[in-house]
Scaffold this motif. Structure first.
Motif, PDB file in Angstrom:
ATOM      1  N   ARG A  67       0.828  -1.212   0.000  1.00 53.20           N
ATOM      2  CA  ARG A  67       0.000   0.000   0.000  1.00 53.20           C
ATOM      3  C   ARG A  67       0.860   1.258   0.000  1.00 53.20           C
ATOM      4  O   ARG A  67       0.559   2.243  -0.680  1.00 53.20           O
ATOM      5  N   GLU A  68       1.944   1.229   0.771  1.00 59.33           N
ATOM      6  CA  GLU A  68       2.800   2.411   0.888  1.00 59.33           C
ATOM      7  C   GLU A  68       3.616   2.655  -0.385  1.00 59.33           C
ATOM      8  O   GLU A  68       3.864   3.799  -0.768  1.00 59.33           O
ATOM      9  N   LEU A  69       4.032   1.587  -1.049  1.00 57.85           N
ATOM     10  CA  LEU A  69       4.931   1.730  -2.192  1.00 57.85           C
ATOM     11  C   LEU A  69       4.206   2.048  -3.497  1.00 57.85           C
ATOM     12  O   LEU A  69       4.745   2.765  -4.339  1.00 57.85           O
ATOM     13  N   VAL A  70       3.009   1.504  -3.691  1.00 53.28           N
ATOM     14  CA  VAL A  70       2.358   1.683  -4.994  1.00 53.28           C
ATOM     15  C   VAL A  70       1.166   2.626  -4.951  1.00 53.28           C
ATOM     16  O   VAL A  70       0.629   2.994  -6.004  1.00 53.28           O
ATOM     17  N   GLY A  71       0.722   3.032  -3.768  1.00 53.53           N
ATOM     18  CA  GLY A  71      -0.398   3.966  -3.698  1.00 53.53           C
ATOM     19  C   GLY A  71      -1.665   3.363  -4.268  1.00 53.53           C
ATOM     20  O   GLY A  71      -2.081   2.272  -3.873  1.00 53.53           O
ATOM     21  N   ASN A  72      -2.271   4.060  -5.248  1.00 55.05           N
ATOM     22  CA  ASN A  72      -3.546   3.588  -5.797  1.00 55.05           C
ATOM     23  C   ASN A  72      -3.384   2.812  -7.100  1.00 55.05           C
ATOM     24  O   ASN A  72      -4.366   2.539  -7.790  1.00 55.05           O
TER      25      ASN A  72
ATOM     26  N   VAL B 145      17.975  11.383 -11.238  1.00 57.90           N
ATOM     27  CA  VAL B 145      16.664  11.362 -10.587  1.00 57.90           C
ATOM     28  C   VAL B 145      16.256   9.929 -10.267  1.00 57.90           C
ATOM     29  O   VAL B 145      15.744   9.635  -9.176  1.00 57.90           O
ATOM     30  N   LEU B 146      16.503   9.010 -11.202  1.00 56.28           N
ATOM     31  CA  LEU B 146      16.173   7.607 -10.974  1.00 56.28           C
ATOM     32  C   LEU B 146      16.982   7.043  -9.807  1.00 56.28           C
ATOM     33  O   LEU B 146      16.455   6.289  -8.982  1.00 56.28           O
ATOM     34  N   ARG B 147      18.256   7.406  -9.740  1.00 55.02           N
ATOM     35  CA  ARG B 147      19.109   6.944  -8.640  1.00 55.02           C
ATOM     36  C   ARG B 147      18.565   7.429  -7.303  1.00 55.02           C
ATOM     37  O   ARG B 147      18.459   6.658  -6.340  1.00 55.02           O
ATOM     38  N   ASP B 148      18.220   8.701  -7.236  1.00 50.80           N
ATOM     39  CA  ASP B 148      17.689   9.256  -5.992  1.00 50.80           C
ATOM     40  C   ASP B 148      16.359   8.600  -5.617  1.00 50.80           C
ATOM     41  O   ASP B 148      16.071   8.385  -4.432  1.00 50.80           O
TER      42      ASP B 148
ATOM     43  N   SER C  94      15.559   6.587  -2.195  1.00 52.88           N
ATOM     44  CA  SER C  94      14.411   6.988  -1.383  1.00 52.88           C
ATOM     45  C   SER C  94      13.477   5.807  -1.126  1.00 52.88           C
ATOM     46  O   SER C  94      12.961   5.640  -0.009  1.00 52.88           O
ATOM     47  N   THR C  95      13.268   4.986  -2.153  1.00 53.49           N
ATOM     48  CA  THR C  95      12.397   3.817  -2.002  1.00 53.49           C
ATOM     49  C   THR C  95      12.992   2.824  -1.021  1.00 53.49           C
ATOM     50  O   THR C  95      12.289   2.275  -0.159  1.00 53.49           O
ATOM     51  N   ARG C  96      14.285   2.573  -1.133  1.00 55.34           N
ATOM     52  CA  ARG C  96      14.947   1.647  -0.212  1.00 55.34           C
ATOM     53  C   ARG C  96      14.845   2.146   1.235  1.00 55.34           C
ATOM     54  O   ARG C  96      14.601   1.358   2.155  1.00 55.34           O
TER      55      ARG C  96
ATOM     56  N   LYS D  69      12.507   4.063   2.421  1.00 56.45           N
ATOM     57  CA  LYS D  69      11.108   3.939   2.829  1.00 56.45           C
ATOM     58  C   LYS D  69      10.796   2.511   3.256  1.00 56.45           C
ATOM     59  O   LYS D  69      10.120   2.284   4.268  1.00 56.45           O
ATOM     60  N   ILE D  70      11.305   1.541   2.508  1.00 57.08           N
ATOM     61  CA  ILE D  70      11.089   0.135   2.850  1.00 57.08           C
ATOM     62  C   ILE D  70      11.706  -0.176   4.212  1.00 57.08           C
ATOM     63  O   ILE D  70      11.082  -0.824   5.065  1.00 57.08           O
ATOM     64  N   ALA D  71      12.931   0.287   4.422  1.00 52.37           N
ATOM     65  CA  ALA D  71      13.602   0.045   5.705  1.00 52.37           C
ATOM     66  C   ALA D  71      12.843   0.708   6.849  1.00 52.37           C
ATOM     67  O   ALA D  71      12.669   0.112   7.922  1.00 52.37           O
ATOM     68  N   ASP D  72      12.384   1.932   6.636  1.00 56.58           N
ATOM     69  CA  ASP D  72      11.647   2.640   7.688  1.00 56.58           C
ATOM     70  C   ASP D  72      10.369   1.895   8.068  1.00 56.58           C
ATOM     71  O   ASP D  72      10.037   1.769   9.257  1.00 56.58           O
ATOM     72  N   ILE D  73       9.647   1.392   7.065  1.00 56.21           N
ATOM     73  CA  ILE D  73       8.397   0.672   7.339  1.00 56.21           C
ATOM     74  C   ILE D  73       8.683  -0.628   8.083  1.00 56.21           C
ATOM     75  O   ILE D  73       7.977  -0.996   9.033  1.00 56.21           O
ATOM     76  N   GLN D  74       9.732  -1.330   7.673  1.00 60.11           N
ATOM     77  CA  GLN D  74      10.088  -2.567   8.366  1.00 60.11           C
ATOM     78  C   GLN D  74      10.507  -2.280   9.806  1.00 60.11           C
ATOM     79  O   GLN D  74      10.123  -3.009  10.734  1.00 60.11           O
ATOM     80  N   ASN D  75      11.276  -1.230  10.007  1.00 57.73           N
ATOM     81  CA  ASN D  75      11.716  -0.895  11.364  1.00 57.73           C
ATOM     82  C   ASN D  75      10.545  -0.460  12.246  1.00 57.73           C
ATOM     83  O   ASN D  75      10.524  -0.741  13.448  1.00 57.73           O
TER      84      ASN D  75
END
Length: 249
Positions: free
Chosen positions: A94-99, A165-168, A172-174, A176-182
């Motif tokens: 839900r957090e990664l793909v939105g709608n 931009v793609l690198r950033d 950012s996605t990585r 976000k994933i770590a933050d949600i897991q933590n």
């Protein structure tokens, strides 16, 4: 510290329905007995809740040079229970793909070394962003019309970005994933944490763990497997400097 692994993949037109069957262990993949959870969300009404219908339409109507799906492959922390990890998988989706339309599956194969379960999730999703306009499948995957959106397809949330931009965005996605897991680990009273940064960025001197691959592991003796498992547990199972990869199935 819990392990962090994340890969981003994409699939060309014509491969989406087959890959969806693979992650959900359907059809010729049904003999693989490691599926522990499956789900989906944000599917258009014309799919009647069946993701296979959506991916078949993507394979049929997506532009010839377009990606039919994107995918995140994410390791889930063994410190959490299976039920907690399945809830975490849906939360990540839900957090990664939105709608955007998505399908996810959680696999729990036993690791080839050490007998540790290699719990991970596959998150397939479409780049097509719903905008509230009802479209039949053949129009949903058509080219977006900015002047008359109702006459074109859903806008694709990709393309037109510079390498920087793609690198950033990946970093950012990585994070976000770590933050949600933590957050999940903390909510369940666990001290373990994951870190999305490279070993160098974390200030650690050890080299990334060497990825052996199924074929090489199969050719190892029991004593060699035991030795490598011990080295892994002590953080010494390194190899030539390279990015660590996640062996998934």
């Amino acid at each position: 510290m819990a392990s962090f692994h994340h890969r981003i993949k994409s699939g060309r037109k014509g491969s989406a329905k087959e890959h969806a069957a693979y992650i959900e262990r359907l059809g010729r993949y049904s003999d693989r007995e490691d599926l522990v959870y499956a789900g989906n969300g944000n599917m258009p009404d014309w799919t009647e809740g069946n993701p296979a219908t959506f991916w078949k339409a993507a394979d049929t109507y997506e532009r010839a040079n377009g990606a039919a799906y994107r995918e995140h492959v994410i390791a889930l922390p063994n410190e959490l229970s299976l039920e907690q990890n399945c809830a975490l998988a849906m939360r990540l989706a839900r957090e990664l793909v939105g709608n955007k339309p998505f399908q996810l599956a959680v696999h729990a194969p036993e690791g080839s070394l050490g007998g540790i379960t290699n719990l991970h999730m596959h998150l397939m999703y479409s780049d097509r962003v719903p905008d509230g306009i009802g479209r039949p499948p053949e129009r949903m995957f058509a080219r977006y019309n900015s002047e008359r959106p109702e006459d074109g397809g859903c806008r694709k949330d990709s393309g037109g970005r510079s390498p920087m931009v793609l690198r950033d965005q990946v970093i950012s996605t990585r994070k976000k994933i770590a933050d949600i897991q933590n957050q999940a680990l903390e909510e369940h009273g666990l001290n373990a944490r994951v870190d999305h940064r490279s070993l160098r960025e974390q200030g650690l001197q050890r080299r990334p763990e060497r990825h052996l691959g199924p074929a090489r592991i199969k050719g190892m003796s029991d004593s060699e497997k035991a030795l490598f498992a011990t080295l892994r547990a002590t953080g010494s199972a390194g190899g030539p400097p390279r990015s660590a990869t996640l062996a998934t199935s």
